[in-house]
Structures are given as structure tokens and as C-alpha cells.
Design a protein around this motif. Structure first.
Motif, PDB file in Angstrom:
ATOM      1  N   GLN A 204       0.836  -1.190   0.000  1.00  0.00           N
ATOM      2  CA  GLN A 204       0.000   0.000   0.000  1.00  0.00           C
ATOM      3  C   GLN A 204       0.872   1.242   0.000  1.00  0.00           C
ATOM      4  O   GLN A 204       1.983   1.236   0.544  1.00  0.00           O
ATOM      5  N   VAL A 205       0.367   2.312  -0.603  1.00  0.00           N
ATOM      6  CA  VAL A 205       1.000   3.626  -0.548  1.00  0.00           C
ATOM      7  C   VAL A 205      -0.010   4.599   0.047  1.00  0.00           C
ATOM      8  O   VAL A 205      -1.160   4.656  -0.400  1.00  0.00           O
ATOM      9  N   MET A 206       0.439   5.354   1.048  1.00  0.00           N
ATOM     10  CA  MET A 206      -0.445   6.277   1.745  1.00  0.00           C
ATOM     11  C   MET A 206       0.161   7.669   1.775  1.00  0.00           C
ATOM     12  O   MET A 206       1.386   7.837   1.690  1.00  0.00           O
ATOM     13  N   THR A 207      -0.715   8.673   1.909  1.00  0.00           N
ATOM     14  CA  THR A 207      -0.277  10.056   2.110  1.00  0.00           C
ATOM     15  C   THR A 207      -0.978  10.588   3.351  1.00  0.00           C
ATOM     16  O   THR A 207      -1.982  11.293   3.272  1.00  0.00           O
ATOM     17  N   PRO A 208      -0.489  10.241   4.534  1.00  0.00           N
ATOM     18  CA  PRO A 208      -1.223  10.548   5.768  1.00  0.00           C
ATOM     19  C   PRO A 208      -1.334  12.021   6.098  1.00  0.00           C
ATOM     20  O   PRO A 208      -2.170  12.405   6.905  1.00  0.00           O
ATOM     21  N   MET A 209      -0.493  12.862   5.498  1.00  0.00           N
ATOM     22  CA  MET A 209      -0.568  14.288   5.808  1.00  0.00           C
ATOM     23  C   MET A 209      -1.431  15.051   4.814  1.00  0.00           C
ATOM     24  O   MET A 209      -1.523  16.262   4.865  1.00  0.00           O
ATOM     25  N   SER A 210      -2.057  14.342   3.860  1.00  0.00           N
ATOM     26  CA  SER A 210      -2.864  14.993   2.839  1.00  0.00           C
ATOM     27  C   SER A 210      -4.246  14.363   2.802  1.00  0.00           C
ATOM     28  O   SER A 210      -4.497  13.316   3.382  1.00  0.00           O
TER      29      SER A 210
ATOM     30  N   THR B 193      -7.570  12.692   0.632  1.00  0.00           N
ATOM     31  CA  THR B 193      -7.607  11.549  -0.266  1.00  0.00           C
ATOM     32  C   THR B 193      -7.476  11.957  -1.728  1.00  0.00           C
ATOM     33  O   THR B 193      -7.109  11.142  -2.570  1.00  0.00           O
ATOM     34  N   THR B 194      -7.803  13.212  -2.057  1.00  0.00           N
ATOM     35  CA  THR B 194      -7.730  13.636  -3.450  1.00  0.00           C
ATOM     36  C   THR B 194      -6.879  14.878  -3.668  1.00  0.00           C
ATOM     37  O   THR B 194      -6.638  15.256  -4.802  1.00  0.00           O
ATOM     38  N   VAL B 195      -6.448  15.520  -2.597  1.00  0.00           N
ATOM     39  CA  VAL B 195      -5.604  16.705  -2.719  1.00  0.00           C
ATOM     40  C   VAL B 195      -4.324  16.459  -1.947  1.00  0.00           C
ATOM     41  O   VAL B 195      -4.361  16.077  -0.779  1.00  0.00           O
ATOM     42  N   ILE B 196      -3.197  16.669  -2.598  1.00  0.00           N
ATOM     43  CA  ILE B 196      -1.917  16.458  -1.922  1.00  0.00           C
ATOM     44  C   ILE B 196      -1.173  17.778  -1.797  1.00  0.00           C
ATOM     45  O   ILE B 196      -1.129  18.573  -2.736  1.00  0.00           O
ATOM     46  N   SER B 197      -0.642  18.031  -0.616  1.00  0.00           N
ATOM     47  CA  SER B 197       0.127  19.237  -0.376  1.00  0.00           C
ATOM     48  C   SER B 197       1.497  19.120  -1.021  1.00  0.00           C
ATOM     49  O   SER B 197       2.076  18.037  -1.092  1.00  0.00           O
ATOM     50  N   GLU B 198       2.016  20.231  -1.492  1.00  0.00           N
ATOM     51  CA  GLU B 198       3.371  20.226  -2.001  1.00  0.00           C
ATOM     52  C   GLU B 198       4.309  19.870  -0.848  1.00  0.00           C
ATOM     53  O   GLU B 198       4.216  20.415   0.250  1.00  0.00           O
ATOM     54  N   GLY B 199       5.213  18.943  -1.078  1.00  0.00           N
ATOM     55  CA  GLY B 199       6.118  18.512  -0.019  1.00  0.00           C
ATOM     56  C   GLY B 199       5.496  17.518   0.930  1.00  0.00           C
ATOM     57  O   GLY B 199       6.043  17.255   1.996  1.00  0.00           O
ATOM     58  N   GLY B 200       4.334  16.942   0.573  1.00  0.00           N
ATOM     59  CA  GLY B 200       3.702  15.947   1.421  1.00  0.00           C
ATOM     60  C   GLY B 200       4.531  14.681   1.505  1.00  0.00           C
ATOM     61  O   GLY B 200       5.441  14.445   0.708  1.00  0.00           O
TER      62      GLY B 200
END
Length: 450
Positions: free
Chosen positions: A162-168, A170-177
Motif C-alpha cells: 500500500q501507498v499512503m499520504t497521511p498528511m494529505s 484523499t484527493t488533494v496532496i500538499s506540495e512537499g507531502g
């Protein structure tokens, strides 16, 4: 150096101050002299073609033999750029057969992990370079077998969980996340084929698999996180024959009743529960040592890096559609699409690979109302293709993606009658996640044009 879980946890609590220092001396590719991530096959077959195939093997790449395990994210960047799809996947490549008397590597689709990009989720382009890490020798690879530490769990092959982006969101990712990858791997340790219920005798390498964690700021270059286990893993099999069988047992809590000895831990799937104290739940595939059952088991963590076992939560049968095993799942929270937004609730749905009485794999569905501790099977959600279709031998490794327009898409691994694999796509056409799911026309360009 390696990253410690304490360092990463601190970084995740203050992402703006986190600067990933990928080890310059780490080589994420496999050394030319090593065939650890290769599967022996004398002839590389041409890529699969089908109306809903979105990614197939590249006869000249690191993914020249088998491909699978796709995990897809769709992002709108904070900068306002158009939507971008990212797909991480694992693959193996062909190699010469092992020398006389040498045990072969397990014939899995795992080997190295790559990444592909898309603007619509249907037409994909592999990353032509791979990890921007000094010494990377294999184009397209963003995480390969560990060549720096011979004693660790992932020296022969790695596969994607799995790949996760816990600081962002589900559909928007912060720059530098920050991205977190849960992956599995196997070493050159030899085990008896008979231990896994296989026919005959002999040895095989890479089957006593364990689970690890890696982190990244761009989704391309990854740094491994050192687990507490001597092998560097964050989760491994419970085996009383190991030197420290209680590595992943919480000795400060009652021992879960469904803990059984395991032969491997692999294909991790992780979800989070936000609140005053964020918690992490892992669902991983295993085989029980005594009964040789392919099951799905549970892990729990307070920080996403240190994990404890929770026991088996899904077993084969009693129905025919998964009587021979359950494995490789994807878990999502139920959601309703209202006023242009997906609104999640507490109920969980698990898409998993069920192995039927005919030994063919299909995508099945189970649901949970208690956070994943107990599950109710709902039957087959997506079946393998008919005899003249590219995925007629089996489908599995599902990954379900909710899109911004309210539609739902499933990426999956399909296998043809001659053993070739590819990533396919289906779209939900029914009122519930149980289906029906229809194979979606990908309008994929030919391999020569892509």
C-alpha cells in the motif's frame, strides 16, 4: 543511514519541517550480478492485449516477465495543476535458470517496484528513469531489493502492499507531502517447498516473506525505515521456531485468541482511523503453518511503524468461491457521493482475492461493522474473464478508487491462459460495491506507441 520509526513519527507530526534524506549510498536496483528479483523463464512472451488492459509487461524492462499489485492515486495538486494519476506496481524479470544444486527464487510477480503516470487513469506511461538515487542502475525502478544489508528481509525481491499520504487528503496532496509505502520482501533464506504444502521436495528462496516500510517526499525516491525486528521488518511471521517469536506480540496486552503460527507475512493493506489518537490497522496475507491455510490477518499500530499482531480475521470457505484460500486485499471505508463530495462512514468493505475449488482466483467482497475485527462475506464481486479474454485464468490484487465525478473504478491484476499478467480496469455499474463491475474500455495505445 536508515530512518528510525521515531524520526519518521516526529516528521509526520510536523511535515513542513521534514526533509527526506535519501541515502546516497543506497542502490534501489539489483546489482547486475544478482538474480534475486528475477524469475527463471527461457522465453519472454509478448505483452497482453485486451480492451481494458492499462499496463502490461515491458519485454525490455525490469518488468519483462510478471506484473501486478497496482495501487493507484488520483490527485489534484494544491498548485491548481490538472489532475494526475500515479500507479505504483511490482514486477519481475526473466533470468537464467539457477546453477545446478542452487535453490530457485519463488516464482512470484514481485521483484522490484516501479511507478507509472496518467492524466485519465486509462492511458499510462512508465517513469523512464526511476528513483533519482545515486547508483540506481535499473530504469523505471523506484524501490528494488536491498543490496546494502545482506542480513535483512528484502534482499531477494520486494513487492507492493500500500501507498499512503497521511498528511494529505484523499484527493488533494500538499506540495512537499510525505508518502508512506508498506511493502513486503523475501531474502535468500532457503525453506522447504513441502512446508508450504507444495508437491515434491526441494528448497526455494524468498518465500519466508516479511513486511517493511519506506518513506518518500515525491513518491519516486524511497528510503527504508528500520523496523524493530533484526531483519529490519516491521511485521513478520509468528513462528515458534524463530529466535524471537514474540517480536510482534504486544506483551502488555492479552494475547489475541486467533494467533497462529505463520509461514510468511506479505501484501500488506493499511487504513487509518483519525481522532484524538490516530490508529493504524493492517490487513496482511499469510499462510498458517499447521493447516496450510491462506488467510488474511490483522495488525495494529499507534504510529504506523511499530506493529503488533491481532490474529486471523478472514479464512477460506465454507463457500466454494474461496474454499482454497483468501489473500491480497484492499480495504476502504463505505461512502456516499453527495453534493459533489464523497462522505465516508465507519463501515468497511474489503475486496480480496478468493481462490475457488477450481484453483482460479476472483475478486470477492466482505464487510465489517466493527473496524475490521470481524467480517461478513458477500460473495464474488468481479469474476475472471471468459475463455477468449486475456484474464480468463484469474483476477486478483484489487484496488478500488473513488473518482471526483462520483464513479468508482477498480484496478486489478489479470492472468491469461498462458500465465502472462497485466493490469486491467473495471468500472462499477451497480448500486453497491458488490457490483456488477464492467470491464472498462481503456483505449490503451499499443506497446510500440506508448
Amino acid at each position: 543511514m536508515k530512518f528510525s520509526a521515531l524520526v519518521i513519527s516526529s516528521a509526520l507530526s510536523a511535515a513542513s519541517a521534514f526533509s527526506l534524506q535519501t541515502r546516497s549510498q543506497r542502490n534501489f536496483a539489483v546489482r547486475a550480478s544478482s538474480t534475486g528479483h528475477h524469475t527463471t523463464m527461457s522465453t519472454v512472451l509478448p505483452p497482453l492485449v485486451g480492451k481494458n488492459v492499462v499496463l502490461t509487461h515491458d519485454p525490455s524492462g525490469f518488468d519483462s516477465l510478471k506484473i501486478g499489485g497496482a495501487r493507484v492515486h488520483c490527485y489534484t495538486r494544491e498548485s491548481g495543476a490538472e489532475s494526475e494519476y500515479l500507479m505504483w506496481y511490482h514486477a519481475s524479470t526473466s533470468s537464467d535458470p539457477p546453477a545446478d544444486g542452487e535453490a530457485p527464487i519463488a516464482p512470484l510477480s514481485s521483484g522490484s517496484i516501479g511507478i507509472a503516470r496518467s492524466r485519465n487513469g486509462l492511458a499510462w506511461q512508465r517513469d523512464p528513469v526511476g528513483a533519482t538515487t545515486e547508483g540506481n542502475e535499473t530504469p523505471g525502478v523506484c524501490l528494488g531489493p536491498n543490496v546494502d544489508a545482506w542480513w535483512e528481509f528484502d534482499t531477494a525481491h520486494v513487492g507492493l502492499g500500500q501507498v499512503m499520504t497521511p498528511m494529505s487528503g484523499t484527493t488533494v496532496i500538499s506540495e512537499g507531502g510525505v508518502y508512506i509505502m508498506y511493502y513486503f520482501g523475501g531474502s535468500f533464506e532457503e525453506t522447504d517447498i513441502s512446508a508450504y504444502g507444495g508437491p515434491g521436495s526441494g528448497k526455494v528462496k524468498g518465500l519466508k516473506m516479511r513486511i517493511g516500510v519506506a518513506v518518500s517526499q515525491d513518491g519516486l525516491s524511497w528510503g527504508r525505515v528500520e523496523g524493530d525486528d533484526p531483519t529490519g521488518a516491521c511485521m513478520g511471521p509468528y513462528d515458534l521456531d524463530d529466535d524471537n517469536p514474540n517480536s510482534f506480540i504486544d506483551t502488555n496486552a492479552p494475547k489475541p485468541k486467533d494467533i497462529e503460527e505463520e509461514l510468511y507475512t506479505a501484501w500488506p493493506e493499511v487504513i487509518t482511523e483519525e481522532g484524538a489518537d490516530t490508529s493504524y490497522t493492517m490487513f496482511y496475507s499469510t499462510m498458517t503453518k499447521k493447516k496450510k491455510e491462506k488467510c488474511i490477518a490483522l495488525g495494529k499500530s499507534n504510529n504506523g511503524f511499530k506493529w503488533y499482531k491481532g490474529g486471523v480475521i478472514l479464512r477460506p470457505g465454507p463457500d466454494e468461491f474461496d474454499i482454497n484460500g483468501v489473500a491480497r486485499c484492499h480495504v476502504i471505508k463505505d461512502a456516499m457521493f453527495e453534493n459533489g463530495l464523497w462522505k465516508e462512514n465507519k463501515k468497511l468493505s474489503m475486496f480480496y482475492e478468493g481462490i475457488g475449488s477450481d484453483d482460479r482466483h476472483k475478486v470477492c467482497l466482505a464487510t465489517s461493522d466493527d473496524g475490521g475485527l470481524t467480517w461478513t462475506k458477500q460473495g464474488i464481486a468481479f469474476d475472471f474473464g471468459v475463455d477468449d479474454e486475456w484474464d480468463s485464468s484469474g483476477v486478483g490484487s484489487p484496488h478500488v478508487l473513488r473518482l471526483a465525478d462520483g464513479t468508482v473504478r477498480m484496478y486489478y491484476t489479470g492472468q491469461s491462459s498462458d500465465g502472462r499478467t497485466a493490469i486491467g480496469v473495471a468500472r462499477l455499474s451497480g448500486p453497491s460495491l458488490g457490483g456488477p463491475w464492467e470491464r472498462e474500455d481503456s483505449k490503451m495505445p499499443t506497446f510500440a506507441e506508448s
